[in-house]
Design a protein around this motif. Structure first.
Motif, short mmCIF file in Angstrom:
data_model
loop_
_atom_site.label_atom_id
_atom_site.label_comp_id
_atom_site.label_asym_id
_atom_site.label_seq_id
_atom_site.Cartn_x
_atom_site.Cartn_y
_atom_site.Cartn_z
N UNK A 212 0.43 6.57 -7.21
CA UNK A 212 -0.09 7.71 -6.34
C UNK A 212 1.12 7.38 -5.34
N UNK A 213 1.64 6.78 -4.91
CA UNK A 213 2.24 6.51 -3.25
C UNK A 213 3.76 7.44 -3.98
N UNK A 214 4.28 7.18 -5.01
CA UNK A 214 5.20 8.59 -5.26
C UNK A 214 5.02 9.59 -5.87
N UNK A 215 4.47 9.89 -6.11
CA UNK A 215 3.66 11.51 -6.32
C UNK A 215 3.94 12.43 -4.89
N UNK A 277 -13.44 5.38 4.67
CA UNK A 277 -13.73 4.58 5.60
C UNK A 277 -13.24 3.49 4.36
N UNK A 278 -11.99 3.06 3.36
CA UNK A 278 -11.94 2.80 2.26
C UNK A 278 -10.37 2.53 1.97
N UNK A 279 -9.85 2.71 3.57
CA UNK A 279 -8.23 3.16 3.07
C UNK A 279 -7.32 1.16 3.07
N UNK A 280 -7.42 1.19 1.97
CA UNK A 280 -6.27 0.62 2.00
C UNK A 280 -4.97 0.68 1.56
N UNK A 281 -4.26 1.33 1.57
CA UNK A 281 -2.31 1.19 1.32
C UNK A 281 -1.51 0.20 0.72
N UNK A 282 -0.96 -0.27 -0.28
CA UNK A 282 0.14 -0.44 -0.84
C UNK A 282 1.22 0.32 0.07
N UNK A 283 2.37 -0.70 0.44
CA UNK A 283 3.22 -0.77 1.29
C UNK A 283 4.58 -1.18 0.82
N UNK A 284 4.72 -1.36 -0.38
CA UNK A 284 6.10 -2.10 -0.81
C UNK A 284 6.58 -0.84 -1.71
N UNK A 285 6.39 0.34 -1.71
CA UNK A 285 6.88 0.74 -2.86
C UNK A 285 8.19 0.97 -2.75
N UNK A 317 5.38 -7.14 -3.88
CA UNK A 317 6.58 -7.52 -4.41
C UNK A 317 6.83 -8.45 -3.25
N UNK A 318 8.13 -9.24 -2.98
CA UNK A 318 8.64 -9.75 -2.07
C UNK A 318 8.22 -11.55 -1.87
#
Length: 540
Positions: A212-215, A277-285, A317-318
């Motif tokens: 989703x992020x890389x799109x 109301x449900x924002x949770x982001x994946x931050x390691x792209x 990751x990491x």
């Protein structure tokens, strides 16, 4: 329990061929109505631990309740068994049900230990034999994965949250559903498995993937740029607000603005517009600290201005311990700079192939993670792939039966037995005690001799403060007679059961063995039968 039924493959033919072959041999020799008792138990706790969570009872009872051969099953068996098998045997099978069976069991979610019968199945031997393989299949994995979940859960404090993310790594659809169901019993708080949520009422959790992020490549990819304020209803220029906050964060977080990926920011903005109301982001792209966290916080601050509350971020990751501490530090700095206390306590979720050893290492490093998403190592039980439950005949027509072996762990404890758990003054379990069926029940505040089943010198007197009978009669007269708890009640019961053990019994490294004992009368009875069953050797 209130959970829905989901697996059509749990049926009479889900068995080993030799069960059908033995059934025919029993029937052929007019032995099929002999009254039997079988014990289902395991010989060793999994994962080098000293406890196991019993699971699978509900599915066992449903299987027994619905046990009927279909005509297509009989047609198939005719192609498998020898041609000389009589039609009368097939007619017997098509009419067979389990109404005259009895099943005694420990409650689902109980903490259990090697050698103690989890279920005792009583009734005609042909029927008890036909149940064997399926009951083992229903109990083995369920108990194994529930125990695995409980062990993962026990590595950290009760303030942490655990979600099961193993659907894509599980051994097929049935394995995935079973894992989701029984990990919840073992103490996990939610699952990514939507069907498991529907069937079993388990809370479903999840956000978005790296795809989703890389799109999103640039801010120009945004189709929607506005968000309605939750309090005022005003339409706000949300995308521009996020860009502005990102610039304000530069001196606070000490990152270079050009290193914050604009496509990632666009992805976060679009996701926040979809789920304010449900924002949770994946931050390691791209880069967690130089791009992911600044972009996430910019969106979180804009959401706050629009009177929404972001949930948090996920690390996949990491170095999870290091990154979580750095992220928490950036949350704190941002919270202070903008005078928004809730930013400091945003949730940090961690995933990335986490196992039990990684969890213990993270605890030693005093990480700042709030929630763990665990998949592969949890649902596949990579540390130990099977529990090893067995199903043994212990009585036939009122006469005890014993299986002998040069391996002491494989010697059975004969006859039908009762089981009691003895508790100390602190409310913790002291030991489990098996008795003969006709023995008087042990009493609280009475001195009881408890013996190791096989080792003569291992014995001790125990004076329990309380005694709890472990078995209930769940199935008799063709009905489930003992009420089954809801799945939430079973989960709560399982957690109470774990808390009833001393901490040294449930610790992950070098746990203290829990004592499973027999009464002096049962000890003498089984060893006399053992001696009688072994021929006296002769030397010349």
């Amino acid at each position: 329990m209130a959970s829905a039924e989901y697996s059509s493959v749990v049926q009479p033919l889900l068995t080993d061929l030799y069960q059908i072959s033995m059934a025919y041999a029993y029937w052929k020799n007019n032995k099929h109505q002999d009254q039997s008792a079988f014990d289902l138990y395991f010989r060793k706790n999994p994962f080098d631990g000293e406890f196991t969570l019993f699971a699978g009872l509900e599915e066992c009872l449903k299987f027994v309740r619905d046990y009927r051969f279909q005509q297509s099953d009989i047609d198939y068996l005719r192609t498998v068994l020898p041609s000389y098998v009589e039609n009368e045997f097939y007619e017997y099978l098509i009419q067979l049900d389990m109404k005259d069976m009895k099943i005694y069991s420990i409650p689902e979610g109980s903490v259990v230990f090697p050698r103690i019968p989890l279920l005792r199945i009583e009734g005609p031997i042909i029927k008890a034999q036909l149940l064997e393989t399926t009951l083992l299949a229903l109990v083995n994995f369920a108990s194994l994965v529930a125990t695995n979940a409980a062990r993962f859960r026990a590595t950290t404090g009760s303030d942490k949250t655990f979600h099961e993310f193993g659907l894509r790594r599980a051994q097929g659809p049935d394995g995935a559903l079973s894992a989701s169901k029984y990990c919840y019993l073992g103490g996990f708080d939610g699952t990514s498995n939507v069907l498991a949520g529907k069937l079993f009422g388990i809370p479903v959790k999840g956000t978005h993937a790296h795809a989703y992020v890389s799109s999103y490549k640039t801010m120009d990819d945004l189709k929607l740029r506005e968000l309605r304020d939750q309090t005022t209803g005003e339409v706000r220029p949300f995308a521009q607000m996020c860009v502005d906050y990102l610039e304000k964060l530069v001196p606070i977080l000490g990152f270079i603005l050009d290193e914050a990926n604009s496509g990632e920011l666009a992805a976060f903005i679009s996701y926040a517009i979809a789920f304010p109301t449900g924002f949770l982001g994946l931050v390691d792209t791209y880069d967690v600290l130089k791009s992911g966290v600044p972009n996430f916080l910019a969106v979180a601050l804009a959401l706050h201005e629009c009177h929404y509350q972001a949930i948090g971020l996920r690390l996949d990751s990491g170095d999870l311990a290091y990154l979580s501490l750095e992220v928490r530090d950036r949350f704190t700095r941002t919270s202070v700079a903008f005078n928004i206390p809730t930013i400091k306590t945003l949730t940090i979720v961690a995933s990335n192939d986490i196992n039990e050893n990684i969890l213990m290492s993270l605890e030693k490093q005093q990480h700042a993670i709030d929630t763990f998403g665990i998949g592969t190592h949890l649902v596949t039980c990579q540390k130990q792939p099977a529990l090893g439950c067995v199903y043994k005949l212990v009585e036939l027509n009122g006469s005890p039966r014993i299986k002998l072996s040069q391996d002491i762990s494989k010697v059975t404890i004969p006859g039908r037995k009762n089981l009691f758990r003895l508790y100390g003054q602190d409310g913790k379990a002291l030991c489990d005690l098996m008795t003969k069926m006709d023995e008087e029940e042990p009493k609280a505040r009475t001195r009881i001799l408890c013996r190791h089943p096989f080792l003569e010198k291992k014995r001790a007197y125990v004076t329990p403060s309380s005694v709890h009978a472990m078995y209930n009669l769940y199935w008799t007269d063709g009905e489930i007679r003992h009420p089954l708890p809801t799945w939430e009640e079973a989960r709560k019961f399982a957690q109470e059961q774990i808390q009833s053990l001393r901490k040294d019994h449930i610790r992950n490294l070098n746990p203290t063995p829990y004592k499973v004992s027999v009464t002096d009368e049962l000890y003498s009875f089984m060893h006399q039968l053992w001696i009688e069953s072994v021929p006296i050797g002769e030397l010349s």
